[in-house]
Motif scaffolding. Structure first.
Motif, PDB file in Angstrom:
ATOM      1  N   SER A   1       0.026  -7.213  11.338  1.00  0.00           N
ATOM      2  CA  SER A   1      -1.199  -7.240  12.140  1.00  0.00           C
ATOM      3  C   SER A   1      -2.134  -6.105  11.738  1.00  0.00           C
ATOM      4  CB  SER A   1      -0.854  -7.087  13.627  1.00  0.00           C
ATOM      5  OG  SER A   1      -0.034  -8.138  14.073  1.00  0.00           O
ATOM      6  N   LEU A   2      -3.406  -6.354  11.956  1.00  0.00           N
ATOM      7  CA  LEU A   2      -4.436  -5.337  11.780  1.00  0.00           C
ATOM      8  C   LEU A   2      -5.526  -5.581  12.813  1.00  0.00           C
ATOM      9  CD1 LEU A   2      -5.153  -5.113   7.915  1.00  0.00           C
ATOM     10  CD2 LEU A   2      -4.185  -3.318   9.349  1.00  0.00           C
ATOM     11  N   ARG A   3      -6.220  -4.510  13.182  1.00  0.00           N
ATOM     12  CA  ARG A   3      -7.391  -4.658  14.037  1.00  0.00           C
ATOM     13  C   ARG A   3      -8.588  -4.050  13.332  1.00  0.00           C
ATOM     14  NH1 ARG A   3      -9.135  -2.543  20.073  1.00  0.00           N
ATOM     15  NH2 ARG A   3      -9.391  -0.552  18.982  1.00  0.00           N
ATOM     16  N   LEU A   4      -9.581  -4.888  13.117  1.00  0.00           N
ATOM     17  CA  LEU A   4     -10.834  -4.430  12.539  1.00  0.00           C
ATOM     18  C   LEU A   4     -11.815  -4.071  13.642  1.00  0.00           C
ATOM     19  CD1 LEU A   4     -11.376  -7.094   9.720  1.00  0.00           C
ATOM     20  CD2 LEU A   4     -10.028  -4.979   9.653  1.00  0.00           C
ATOM     21  N   SER A   5     -12.620  -3.061  13.372  1.00  0.00           N
ATOM     22  CA  SER A   5     -13.677  -2.658  14.299  1.00  0.00           C
ATOM     23  C   SER A   5     -15.001  -2.611  13.556  1.00  0.00           C
ATOM     24  CB  SER A   5     -13.393  -1.265  14.875  1.00  0.00           C
ATOM     25  OG  SER A   5     -12.174  -1.224  15.559  1.00  0.00           O
ATOM     26  N   CYS A   6     -16.057  -2.864  14.280  1.00  0.00           N
ATOM     27  CA  CYS A   6     -17.406  -2.780  13.709  1.00  0.00           C
ATOM     28  C   CYS A   6     -18.305  -2.138  14.752  1.00  0.00           C
ATOM     29  CB  CYS A   6     -17.912  -4.160  13.332  1.00  0.00           C
ATOM     30  SG  CYS A   6     -19.656  -4.199  12.846  1.00  0.00           S
TER      31      CYS A   6
END
Length: 123
Positions: A17-22
């Protein structure tokens, strides 16, 4: 000046899993539809997920049930939680914003876009 800055990409194993943020600036975040595109090597850019200003979400069939898009208007930030990652998810992921309700499927419209973050899923 409009800025969209992605973070959270990296190398992860198959099934991880990964969580991307912008995080954005220079736009009225709460008035924008936000989304994530991805482009794999040699492939055209595709819209992966988007969330309207009202919170309506939509996903590409290839990521339904595995990816979740969300937004925090207080932080001017949109997220992409990615689970059960597969090698075919390897791509550059780019954040986008639009005052229109819908983002274009290939990102060639008037959307604001960030520089992108690399996601690599290893076998």
């Amino acid at each position: 000046q409009v800025q969209l800055v992605e973070s959270g990409g990296g190398l992860v194993q198959d099934g991880g899993s990964l969580r991307l943020s912008c995080t954005t600036s220079g736009i009225i975040f709460s008035a924008n539809t936000m989304g994530w595109y991805r482009q794999a090597a040699g492939q055209k850019r595709e819209l992966v997920a988007n969330i309207t200003k009202d919170g309506d979400v939509d996903y590409a069939d290839s990521v339904k049930g595995r990816f979740t898009i969300s937004r925090d208007n207080a932080k001017n930030t949109v997220y992409l939680q990615m689970s059960s990652l597969k090698p075919e998810d390897t791509a550059i992921y780019t954040c986008a914003a639009s005052y229109f309700k819908y983002l274009t499927e290939d990102g060639t419209g008037s959307e604001y876009k960030g520089q992108g973050t690399q996601v690599t899923v290893s076998t």
